[in-house]
Write an enzyme that holds these catalytic residues in place. Structure first.
Site, PDB file in Angstrom:
ATOM      1  N   SER A   1      -8.481  -3.799  -3.061  1.00 60.83           N
ATOM      2  CA  SER A   1      -7.567  -3.750  -4.205  1.00 60.83           C
ATOM      3  C   SER A   1      -7.474  -5.064  -4.964  1.00 60.83           C
ATOM      4  CB  SER A   1      -6.172  -3.325  -3.746  1.00 60.83           C
ATOM      5  OG  SER A   1      -5.574  -4.329  -2.938  1.00 60.83           O
TER       6      SER A   1
ATOM      7  N   LYS B   1      -0.925  -8.493  -3.371  1.00 57.85           N
ATOM      8  CA  LYS B   1      -1.034  -8.085  -4.773  1.00 57.85           C
ATOM      9  C   LYS B   1      -0.676  -9.278  -5.666  1.00 57.85           C
ATOM     10  CE  LYS B   1      -1.557  -3.743  -3.409  1.00 57.85           C
ATOM     11  NZ  LYS B   1      -2.884  -3.074  -3.452  1.00 57.85           N
TER      12      LYS B   1
END
Length: 307
Positions: free
Chosen positions: A75, A154
């Site tokens: 990701s 993230k």
């Protein structure tokens, strides 16, 4: 009688003195051998102390200053490498910075997934062998254990009070009505390079809106918990800021914290702070080991004085 005295008494004393004065003599050889054995014995006695000291310092540093995390998820490609069958990045996560300031847009953060979030986009098989399980637990203390499915990495897009939405006519994220500048976005081959639209969401105070750099292959605030406010992450769930890629060696570099809300670099922590936790740990190791050696030397002298 005089001849006997000359042949025994006067000649024995010089031989003894010569043996004492010349280190290459029999007495000097015994002394050197004893000192050599003492040095070897001292090393083996100090080795367990050094190992225990290093382990304790490592655990304390990772608990309070910094910790190494493995990135097994795609990701955050290509800022952080993580994929099946490849050599996943290990990053040094700074736990100190956010004790004095809150996460800033552009920061790459590691955090515990809130209750509204599901598991990460990877699975860690439970070891069936208890010995293997114990070893994995021990390795996790020094940053080389299996990743935790509830730990995420993230990039911060928006902070509390800001309104985030997607997207403008140029496929750019929007925060407080302004398009973001995101040079770090990676469009994975074979996937759409169009970001999915969503309506404006005002991030609650004390929360963050986070997304992956691999924009269309990331389970993040846009989707977790069904999206919307359920996708926001509480600031107190943040473990720390990813500062350095430490492994593999060919990937050793700092982690970019480019602020997407401006055309310049983030005004957060300066670059020199990236190595601060590791430097503190290294600096602390020297006085600890030096003190241990002083204590050991003092105990050795006392033992010799008692002989």
């Amino acid at each position: 009688m005089a001849d006997v005295m000359r042949s025994t008494g006067p000649e024995e004393e010089p031989r003894d003195n010569a043996a004492a004065e010349h280190p290459d003599g029999e007495g000097g050889g015994r002394s050197r051998g004893r000192r050599s054995r003492e040095r070897k014995g001292s090393f083996w006695r100090e080795l367990p102390i050094l190992i225990v000291t290093a382990l304790v310092l490592t655990i304390l540093i990772q608990a309070f200053l910094a910790r190494v995390y493995v990135i097994p998820s795609q990701s955050m490609e290509q800022t952080l490498h993580g994929c099946t069958g490849c050599q996943n990045d290990r990053v040094l996560v700074d736990k100190v910075s956010y004790r004095f300031t809150d996460p800033h847009p552009g920061d790459v953060v590691v955090f515990r997934g809130p209750e509204t979030w599901g598991q990460n986009d990877f699975e860690v098989p439970e070891p069936s062998n208890p010995v293997v399980g114990f070893l994995q637990g021990a390795m996790s203390l020094v940053g080389f254990g299996s990743p935790d499915e509830k730990d995420f990495v993230k990039r911060v897009m928006a902070t509390g009070g800001q309104t985030v939405e997607c997207c403008d006519d140029q496929n750019r994220m929007i925060v407080d009505g302004e398009p973001l500048n995101e040079p770090y976005i990676y469009w994975e081959p074979g996937r759409s390079d169009k970001q999915p639209d969503f309506a404006p969401i005002t991030v609650p105070e004390g929360y963050l809106w986070v997304q992956g750099d691999n924009r269309n292959d990331s389970s993040d605030s846009r989707f977790q918990g069904g999206g919307g406010l359920n996708g926001a992450v509480p600031v107190d769930h943040v473990i720390g800021k990813a500062q350095l890629i430490v492994l593999p060696p060919q990937r050793w570099q700092s982690v970019s914290d480019f602020d997407p809300q401006s055309d310049a670099q983030s005004l957060g922590a300066p670059a020199w702070q990236a190595g601060l936790p590791a430097g503190v740990g290294l600096a602390a190791a020297f006085p600890v080991v030096w003190t241990g050696r002083r204590i050991t030397a003092s105990l050795r002298r006392r033992r010799e004085e008692r002989r």
